[in-house]
Design an enzyme around this catalytic site. Structure first.
Site, mmCIF file in Angstrom:
data_model
loop_
_atom_site.group_PDB
_atom_site.id
_atom_site.type_symbol
_atom_site.label_atom_id
_atom_site.label_comp_id
_atom_site.label_asym_id
_atom_site.label_seq_id
_atom_site.Cartn_x
_atom_site.Cartn_y
_atom_site.Cartn_z
ATOM 1 N N PHE A 175 0.839 -1.313 0.142
ATOM 2 C CA PHE A 175 0.226 -0.079 0.093
ATOM 3 C C PHE A 175 0.915 1.242 0.117
ATOM 4 O O PHE A 175 0.320 2.447 -0.176
ATOM 5 C CB PHE A 175 -1.094 -0.080 1.272
ATOM 6 N N LYS A 199 -1.399 -7.438 -9.545
ATOM 7 C CA LYS A 199 -2.359 -7.574 -8.399
ATOM 8 C C LYS A 199 -1.936 -6.236 -7.534
ATOM 9 O O LYS A 199 -1.096 -6.337 -6.893
ATOM 10 C CB LYS A 199 -2.382 -8.725 -7.605
ATOM 11 N N GLU A 202 -5.033 -4.044 -2.266
ATOM 12 C CA GLU A 202 -6.279 -3.823 -2.310
ATOM 13 C C GLU A 202 -6.567 -2.520 -1.562
ATOM 14 O O GLU A 202 -7.741 -2.078 -1.443
ATOM 15 C CB GLU A 202 -6.890 -5.142 -1.668
ATOM 16 N N ARG A 203 -5.701 -1.855 -0.910
ATOM 17 C CA ARG A 203 -6.122 -0.829 -0.074
ATOM 18 C C ARG A 203 -5.982 0.448 -0.900
ATOM 19 O O ARG A 203 -6.106 1.547 -0.430
ATOM 20 C CB ARG A 203 -5.204 -0.675 0.878
ATOM 21 N N CYS A 307 9.713 2.005 3.288
ATOM 22 C CA CYS A 307 10.385 0.659 3.592
ATOM 23 C C CYS A 307 11.707 1.039 3.856
ATOM 24 O O CYS A 307 12.664 0.479 4.461
ATOM 25 C CB CYS A 307 10.343 -0.258 2.361
ATOM 26 N N GLU A 408 9.241 -4.036 12.975
ATOM 27 C CA GLU A 408 9.252 -2.880 12.092
ATOM 28 C C GLU A 408 7.773 -1.976 12.518
ATOM 29 O O GLU A 408 6.632 -2.774 12.638
ATOM 30 C CB GLU A 408 8.832 -3.237 10.524
HETATM 31 P P1 NAD Z 1 1.399 -6.732 2.959
HETATM 32 O O1 NAD Z 1 2.444 -7.615 2.810
HETATM 33 O O2 NAD Z 1 0.446 -6.570 3.777
HETATM 34 O O3 NAD Z 1 0.802 -6.409 1.602
HETATM 35 C C1 NAD Z 1 1.480 -6.441 0.296
HETATM 36 C C2 NAD Z 1 0.651 -7.469 -0.728
HETATM 37 O O4 NAD Z 1 0.478 -8.792 -0.212
HETATM 38 C C3 NAD Z 1 -0.693 -7.077 -1.139
HETATM 39 O O5 NAD Z 1 -0.929 -6.900 -2.289
HETATM 40 C C4 NAD Z 1 -1.743 -8.022 -0.311
HETATM 41 O O6 NAD Z 1 -3.008 -8.351 -0.897
HETATM 42 C C5 NAD Z 1 -0.848 -9.018 -0.047
HETATM 43 N N1 NAD Z 1 -0.695 -10.065 1.022
HETATM 44 C C6 NAD Z 1 -1.043 -9.605 2.301
HETATM 45 N N2 NAD Z 1 -0.957 -10.446 3.079
HETATM 46 C C7 NAD Z 1 -0.899 -11.501 2.571
HETATM 47 C C8 NAD Z 1 -0.895 -13.021 2.911
HETATM 48 N N3 NAD Z 1 -0.933 -13.235 4.295
HETATM 49 N N4 NAD Z 1 -0.897 -14.034 1.970
HETATM 50 C C9 NAD Z 1 -0.802 -13.706 0.590
HETATM 51 N N5 NAD Z 1 -0.805 -12.314 0.344
HETATM 52 C C10 NAD Z 1 -1.033 -11.349 1.119
HETATM 53 O O7 NAD Z 1 2.215 -5.275 3.078
HETATM 54 P P2 NAD Z 1 1.813 -3.646 3.025
HETATM 55 O O8 NAD Z 1 1.333 -3.650 4.497
HETATM 56 O O9 NAD Z 1 1.016 -3.536 2.110
HETATM 57 O O10 NAD Z 1 3.195 -2.954 2.745
HETATM 58 C C11 NAD Z 1 3.825 -2.487 3.833
HETATM 59 C C12 NAD Z 1 4.957 -3.486 4.046
HETATM 60 O O11 NAD Z 1 5.761 -3.578 2.883
HETATM 61 C C13 NAD Z 1 6.173 -2.968 4.955
HETATM 62 O O12 NAD Z 1 6.693 -4.163 5.656
HETATM 63 C C14 NAD Z 1 7.254 -2.463 4.225
HETATM 64 O O13 NAD Z 1 8.314 -2.406 4.883
HETATM 65 C C15 NAD Z 1 7.216 -3.329 2.875
HETATM 66 N N6 NAD Z 1 7.838 -2.823 1.823
HETATM 67 C C16 NAD Z 1 9.092 -3.155 1.539
HETATM 68 C C17 NAD Z 1 9.626 -2.402 0.571
HETATM 69 C C18 NAD Z 1 10.956 -2.892 0.139
HETATM 70 O O14 NAD Z 1 11.372 -2.586 -1.043
HETATM 71 N N7 NAD Z 1 11.767 -3.446 0.705
HETATM 72 C C19 NAD Z 1 9.097 -1.343 -0.286
HETATM 73 C C20 NAD Z 1 7.666 -1.118 0.215
HETATM 74 C C21 NAD Z 1 7.172 -1.683 1.243
#
Ligand code: NAD
Length: 528
Positions: A175, A199, A202-203, A307, A408
């Site tokens: 998101f 994909k 969804e947020r 991140c 985090e």
């Molecule tokens: P998230 O993992 O909750 O969601 C990311 C994606 O994964 C979404 O499309 C979601 O639908 C899907 N998803 C979520 N939970 C899932 C599950 N249990 N099984 C399968 N799919 C699932 O992440 P978020 O909250 O949207 O984003 C924030 C996180 O992303 C933070 O931890 C941040 O550090 C990380 N991030 C990392 C980088 C990097 O380059 N290292 C960059 C941006 C964000």
């Protein structure tokens, strides 16, 4: 019949939103994008997207049905042969058109981001711009896809390699960067000749939808980019779909490790960028004013939801005396809706996230840290009274065993630790499981050089916070922050989306006069 009450701002921000339904029963719900068409989902399950500054409903996202996801993958699969065979120059021209359209629509994309994600408008423009840079780099795809040649490895024998696309690739995004991260993925993938299924989070679906609308306008043919929506089911579908050859993921640890395990078990390439705890090391010889400015922006900007946010500050020796001044700066930051004039920090993404941040602050206090700036009861203008706001927060005297250090937080919370020497700072940071980014602030070249050599973190800033590399390099997060087959963008990004085919050719100059003779032995080319 579905009946939703949507925020008035939803349709006025960018005008023509092909990707939102205009039908009476599904008004403003988000469509899918399959084979060049924005289509309404037949699902019965919808996920709400609310403006985090006001709680107004912006759109509803469908949990795509199995048939819809299959149709998206089939469209990508069917489109692949013709797209692969489109000349690299023409693919590059389309990406160049796309780059221009993103540039032209920067303000509109930023407005969508602010409405759904909450970050301030200038920060949202930065989100688009950092993605645009990867699109710009993708325009040069021909030179990025050049193979290698060695002539005359044996008499009349040459070896050369081609860099070729994989087929259908997929992307799953988080998101916090609604434009930048999709733009890390599909433009480079399709520039290389692949087709794509995205994909989005969804947020925050609408920035992705607008970006694919622009891709179509730029000339990307039907089926080359497709979008499905949903949560875990859509992710698992991508991990299992036999046609999908590679998956790009950015997000938190749980999903990232799951996708890597499930995708690779199914024989796919996976690149997975995950969570972080990025440390700043403040050496007493650093330029104080610049260092405090950098820390303030990198710890609290985007409400800490980057991140690469600097979320842990390691003060070496006497530099800890600067902490009260840091708190003074943080106190002055304006917390408000992202579109409000002068806003420095917008809301965090959800009420659940706000509650989790509150709990982590409290856990720090309970474990013995001092909360010298507490953003939990931040006061905002009445129009934002329902928003998910957390003000800048500083915890000092934090120790590595505390939960607020180990997890985090992903909010505007800076945890501060004290050490006596740069060696101790390096040791502390190298003991942390994450390796996304770090920064050292010093006026000593010797200290900076030691730090860059000895720190076990993939991206290092020297007197510079948030050292996200430009796209001629790659995003090289390491250790717990990354798992997979190759980093995002740059040379490794191209390698991730391509495979190498190596040709050994034998055009004998005596073929016509002497015909061909066969040998049963392993060819030993290098000897002749
Ligand atoms: P998230 O993992 O909750 O969601 C990311 C994606 O994964 C979404 O499309 C979601 O639908 C899907 N998803 C979520 N939970 C899932 C599950 N249990 N099984 C399968 N799919 C699932 O992440 P978020 O909250 O949207 O984003 C924030 C996180 O992303 C933070 O931890 C941040 O550090 C990380 N991030 C990392 C980088 C990097 O380059 N290292 C960059 C941006 C964000």
């Amino acid at each position: 019949m579905l009946s939703f009450k949507f925020a008035k701002s939803a349709s006025k921000v960018i005008g023509n939103r092909n990707f939102h339904s205009s039908s009476a029963s599904l008004a403003n719900t988000t469509k899918l994008f399959i084979n060049g068409k924005f289509v309404e989902s037949k699902t019965k399950e919808w996920l709400e997207v609310r403006n985090p500054a006001t709680q107004e409903l912006v759109t509803k996202v469908p949990v795509s049905t199995k048939e819809e996801m299959e149709a998206a993958v089939k469209a990508a699969s069917d489109a692949f042969p013709a797209w692969r065979d489109t000349s690299v120059s023409n693919r590059s021209r389309i990406i160049s058109n796309y780059k221009n359209l993103i540039n032209k629509n920067m303000d509109k994309i930023a407005a969508i981001i602010t409405e759904e994600q909450g970050k301030t408008l200038p920060d949202a423009k930065g989100d688009v711009f950092r993605g645009l840079e990867v699109v710009e780099h993708s325009v040069n795809v021909a030179s990025l896809m050049m193979g290698e040649t060695v002539e005359n490895v044996s008499k009349n024998v040459d070896i050369y390699s081609y860099v070729q696309p994989l087929g259908v690739c997929a992307g799953i995004t988080p998101f916090n960067f609604p434009a930048m991260i999709p733009l890390w993925m599909f433009p480079l993938a399709i520039a290389c000749g692949n087709t794509f299924v995205l994909k989005p989070s969804e947020r925050v679906p609408s920035a992705s939808m607008f970006l694919v609308q622009l891709a179509q306008e730029a000339g990307v043919p039907d089926g080359v980019v497709n979008v499905i929506h949903g949560g875990k089911e859509a992710v698992n579908f991508i991990c299992d779909a036999p046609e999908v050859r590679a998956i790009s993921f950015v997000g938190a640890d749980q999903a990232g490790r799951h996708i890597h395990a499930r995708g690779t078990a199914n024989g796919k390439r996976v690149q997975s960028n995950m969570a972080a705890k990025n440390h700043a090391t403040i050496v007493p010889d650093a330029h104080k004013e610049r260092t405090l400015d950098a820390l303030t922006g990198a710890a609290f900007g985007a409400s800490g939801q980057r991140c690469m946010a600097l979320s842990a500050a390691v003060f070496v020796g006497e530099s800890k005396n600067w902490i009260p001044e840091l708190a003074e700066r943080a106190k002055k930051l304006k917390v408000a809706g992202g579109a409000a004039p002068g806003a420095d920090l917008g809301p965090v993404i959800s009420a659940a996230s706000k509650q989790r941040i509150h709990e982590l602050i409290q856990s720090g206090i309970d474990e013995g840290a001092k909360c010298i700036l507490d953003g939990r009861n931040v006061v905002v203008d009445p129009e934002f009274s329902k928003g998910n706001f957390v003000g800048p927060t500083i915890l000092t005297d934090v120790k590595p065993h505390m939960r607020c250090y180990k997890e985090e937080i992903f909010g505007p919370v800076l945890v501060c630790l004290n050490v006596d020497t740069v060696d101790q700072a390096i040791q502390l940071i190298n003991a942390n499981p994450y390796g996304n980014g770090t920064a050292v602030f010093t006026s000593s070249g010797a200290v900076a050089r030691k730090y860059q050599r000895e720190i076990d973190v993939g991206q290092v800033g020297i007197n510079l916070p948030i050292p996200v590399p430009l796209p001629f390099f790659s995003f090289t997060g390491s250790r717990g922050s990354f798992v997979g087959a190759g980093h995002f963008y740059g040379k490794t990004g191209v390698q991730f989306f391509t495979q190498i085919k190596t040709i050994t050719s034998n055009w004998r100059d005596d073929d016509i006069s002497h015909g061909v003779s066969s040998s049963m032995n392993m060819p030993i080319l290098g000897k002749n």
